[in-house]
Write an enzyme that holds these catalytic residues in place. Structure first.
Site: not given
Ligand code: COA
Length: 239
Positions: A167, A218, A233
């Site tokens: 979305h 990400t 990380r």
């Protein structure tokens, strides 16, 4: 068929050398893999362990049937398979293209409660490519654009790789139901993604990297590193 097989096997074990009396009709009816197991048990004289052999044969038979069903399913959904495929039970949605290299493994947990492996291309342009010997186990992939997985990768159960946001991240209720942003995901050779990790849109993971369990990736992951956490990380370089 299994009752017939059991009766035949017990009779043979009691009287004759291992498995020599299994009649040829029964042999013809069994899938190749099952026949092979029986033949090898007979040649090594292990039929005394007939009680263990029957469950083994049934397991082999079920495995062959699941593989057969998987092949049919892949064909039905227009999935391109180069060479052999391994696996059992997957969920497929293919509005674009799915390409599997030689010896790709698509496994789900037939008896467990972890995820079922699922491959979905949601647009005509979308493509999922999985390179040779890569193995998905209870792993979900969604592509609106592209997800490319190179060779010899391992994916833990519950892992989700999604090249879009599903979305748009906006305030308006209707706009939130519009088309989401998407960006290609590329996962290099020999990458291992630990269980229940999430790989988000636009991420590239370098060769030989490891993503620790339950990570949210990400940003790009350099080759030869172990990453982990939310957001993931670098934990250390891999030897
Ligand atoms: C990737 C993995 C194997 C690394 O193990 P390891 O090399 O022994 O790592 P360590 O336990 O020594 O941890 C090293 C550091 O990373 C951190 N770390 C380990 N796993 C982590 C995770 N999942 N998320 C965030 N940080 C993590 C540790 O806290 C430690 O940090 P510190 O140095 O500040 O104390 C392990 O973390 C893992 O994810 N195991 C599960 C794999 C899995 O999912 N298997 C099933 C599906 S295939």
């Amino acid at each position: 068929m299994s009752r017939l097989l059991a009766a035949e096997t017990q009779e043979s074990a009691a009287t004759d050398p291992p498995l020599t009396r299994i009649n040829s009709t029964l042999r013809d009816k069994l899938p190749g893999a099952l026949t092979q197991v029986m033949a090898s048990a007979g040649s090594t004289g292990k039929m005394g362990a007939g009680n263990q052999l029957i469950p083994l044969m049934i397991r082999k038979l079920l495995k062959s049937l699941r593989l057969f069903a998987l092949k049919l399913q892949l064909r039905q959904h227009g999935v391109s398979v180069k060479g052999k495929i391994r696996g059992n039970n997957v969920h497929l949605v293919n509005r674009g293209r799915i390409e599997l290299g030689n010896n790709v493994g698509l496994t789900s947990f037939p008896d467990g409660d972890m995820s079922r492996t699922s491959l979905s291309t949601h647009t005509p342009e979308a493509v999922i490519r999985i390179g040779e010997r890569s193995k998905l186990n209870g792993t979900t992939i969604h592509a609106r654009e592209s997800v490319t997985i190179k060779s010899w990768c391992l994916f833990g159960p519950g892992t989700v790789i999604i090249d879009n946001d599903s979305h748009p991240p906006v305030r308006d209720r209707d706009a939130r139901r519009g088309d989401p942003a998407s960006a290609p995901i590329v996962i290099g050779d020999n990458v291992w993604i630990g269980m229940r990790s999430l790989i988000t849109k636009g991420v590239t993971i370098g060769d030989n990297a490891i993503v620790a369990a339950h990570s949210v990736v990400t940003r790009d992951v350099p080759a030869n590193t172990l990453v982990g956490g939310n957001p993931a990380r670098i934990i250390r370089q891999l030897d």
